[in-house]
Design an enzyme around this catalytic site. Structure first.
Site, PDB file in Angstrom:
ATOM      1  N   CYS A   1       0.809  -1.216   0.000  1.00 15.78           N
ATOM      2  CA  CYS A   1       0.000   0.000   0.000  1.00 15.78           C
ATOM      3  C   CYS A   1       0.848   1.275   0.000  1.00 15.78           C
ATOM      4  O   CYS A   1       0.653   2.168  -0.830  1.00 15.78           O
ATOM      5  CB  CYS A   1      -0.977  -0.013   1.172  1.00 15.78           C
ATOM      6  SG  CYS A   1      -0.244   0.149   2.825  1.00 15.78           S
TER       7      CYS A   1
ATOM      8  N   HIS B   1      -5.785   1.823  -4.364  1.00 19.47           N
ATOM      9  CA  HIS B   1      -4.878   1.315  -3.334  1.00 19.47           C
ATOM     10  C   HIS B   1      -4.483  -0.120  -3.634  1.00 19.47           C
ATOM     11  O   HIS B   1      -5.099  -0.798  -4.453  1.00 19.47           O
ATOM     12  CB  HIS B   1      -5.529   1.427  -1.947  1.00 19.47           C
ATOM     13  CG  HIS B   1      -6.624   0.429  -1.688  1.00 19.47           C
ATOM     14  ND1 HIS B   1      -6.809  -0.171  -0.460  1.00 19.47           N
ATOM     15  CD2 HIS B   1      -7.592  -0.091  -2.495  1.00 19.47           C
ATOM     16  CE1 HIS B   1      -7.844  -0.990  -0.510  1.00 19.47           C
ATOM     17  NE2 HIS B   1      -8.334  -0.961  -1.718  1.00 19.47           N
TER      18      HIS B   1
ATOM     19  N   HIS C   1      -2.646   1.559   6.809  1.00 21.76           N
ATOM     20  CA  HIS C   1      -2.999   1.390   5.396  1.00 21.76           C
ATOM     21  C   HIS C   1      -3.179   2.765   4.773  1.00 21.76           C
ATOM     22  O   HIS C   1      -3.611   3.714   5.432  1.00 21.76           O
ATOM     23  CB  HIS C   1      -4.288   0.579   5.245  1.00 21.76           C
ATOM     24  CG  HIS C   1      -4.547   0.156   3.828  1.00 21.76           C
ATOM     25  ND1 HIS C   1      -3.869  -0.878   3.231  1.00 21.76           N
ATOM     26  CD2 HIS C   1      -5.388   0.659   2.872  1.00 21.76           C
ATOM     27  CE1 HIS C   1      -4.286  -1.023   1.971  1.00 21.76           C
ATOM     28  NE2 HIS C   1      -5.202  -0.081   1.734  1.00 21.76           N
TER      29      HIS C   1
END
Length: 357
Positions: free
Chosen positions: A272, A332, A320
């Site tokens: 990520c 993402h 994240h």
């Protein structure tokens, strides 16, 4: 007599034969099976519903992502420590070469002085055919002695600098070893969590796994990336606040469908924070490596003022990150087994946003 009475009272042992023996054996096996089943029931893991499997898999993947960001941070720091260690060692080597040159020069000067200084100066004046010339040379020798003293002082200073550099190098080496230990620990944790998640998913039927992949973007399903690429083609130009944000978004769209690989920063795979770092790097902006450092790399933005190109972060531990593209959507790299994709920012616990400078 007593022995005879005792023998008379002792019951006779009967041998089971025929149908009676078979009935007894069946009852014994049934009892043993029941006991085994009862004992095993206390140890066997209860069957999980697909919803329970999904919840556990989600938790395992999240734990793996936490460990991944810790791994990324330790890897970055290990790289910095190794680079610093190499620089310190190189500088110590250069200074050692200069020290050796100074020592050789000082040794040559000392040798020359020893050869000419064996006779008492007063005797040398008396024996000299040209006392004036001798006194001039003696003055030069005095100045040479001053230079020798300065050379000794310089050597001592160089020794001190080299000792300091080597001490700093030792500190960097210990720091490097510490970061490498964190790397090993985080890597093992990541692999354990991913392995446990994959084991749980393997217990689902093919239909259940397909449904799970469709709902959550996991597995090897290509439906989500294909849909995202179609959306990217039909989206038209993104109204980003500036050219750099537009360039970062363009890069992220180009990464759609590429696999998530923990620790990866592209170009063929990403995690990520690796995706957001690479996207903004393509726009000429250097971001740090981890989610918990990227959130501080720019201007904090309230959710009501989100603009395309902003970094959006999730979970209380800031574990994240995605790249916001507008309309409540982001691009993402979700987690292992899920390729880079477009997703709503509401699908995870929102934690904040940053606008890179």
């Amino acid at each position: 007599m007593d022995a005879l009475v005792a023998a008379h009272r002792k019951p006779k042992q009967r041998t089971l034969t025929g149908s009676t023996a078979r009935t007894a054996a069946t009852l014994a096996l049934a009892g043993a099976a029941s006991a085994t089943a009862f004992e095993g029931a206390g140890h066997a893991e209860p069957a999980l519903t697909p919803a329970q499997v999904k919840a556990k898999v989600d938790r395992l993947y999240h734990d793996a992502e936490v460990a991944t960001e810790k791994y990324n941070g330790a890897k970055e720091k290990a790289g910095e420590a190794r680079e610093s260690l190499d620089e310190l060692r190189d500088e110590a080597a250069r200074r050692t070469d200069r020290l050796n040159a100074s020592r050789n020069a000082l040794g040559s000067l000392a040798t020359a002085q020893y050869r000419t200084g064996a006779i008492d100066p007063a005797v040398q004046v008396a024996l000299s055919s040209d006392p004036d010339q001798y006194l001039e040379r003696a003055s030069i020798a005095d100045r040479a002695g001053d230079r020798q003293s300065a050379a000794v002082t310089g050597i001592r200073r160089q020794l001190g600098e080299i000792s300091r550099l080597r001490g700093e190098a030792d500190d960097r080496l210990e720091e490097l070893k510490s970061h490498q230990a964190v790397l090993r620990k985080s890597k093992a944790k990541i692999q354990d969590k991913i392995g446990a998640a994959e084991d749980l998913l393997s217990r689902l039927t093919a239909a259940q796994r397909a449904q799970y992949a469709a709902e959550d973007g996991h597995g090897n399903s290509t439906a989500v990336p294909r849909a995202d690429r179609a959306a990217a083609r039909g989206a038209g130009p993104v109204q980003a606040p500036n050219a750099r944000a537009s360039e970062a978004i363009s890069f992220a769209y180009g990464a759609i469908g590429k696999p998530y690989v923990w620790g990866a920063t592209g170009p063929s795979a990403f995690d990520c924070s690796g995706l957001t770092q690479a996207a903004w790097q393509a726009a000429g902006v250097a971001l740090p490596r981890t989610t918990y450092t990227q959130i501080n790399a720019g201007q904090r933005i309230p959710r009501s003022q989100l603009a395309p190109g902003d970094l959006v972060f999730f979970y209380s531990g800031i574990t994240h990150v995605g790249l916001y593209i507008g309309d409540g959507q982001m691009i993402h790299a979700p987690r292992p087994g899920a390729p880079v994709r477009v997703a709503p920012i509401d699908e995870m616990p929102y934690a904040g946003a940053t606008r890179p400078a």
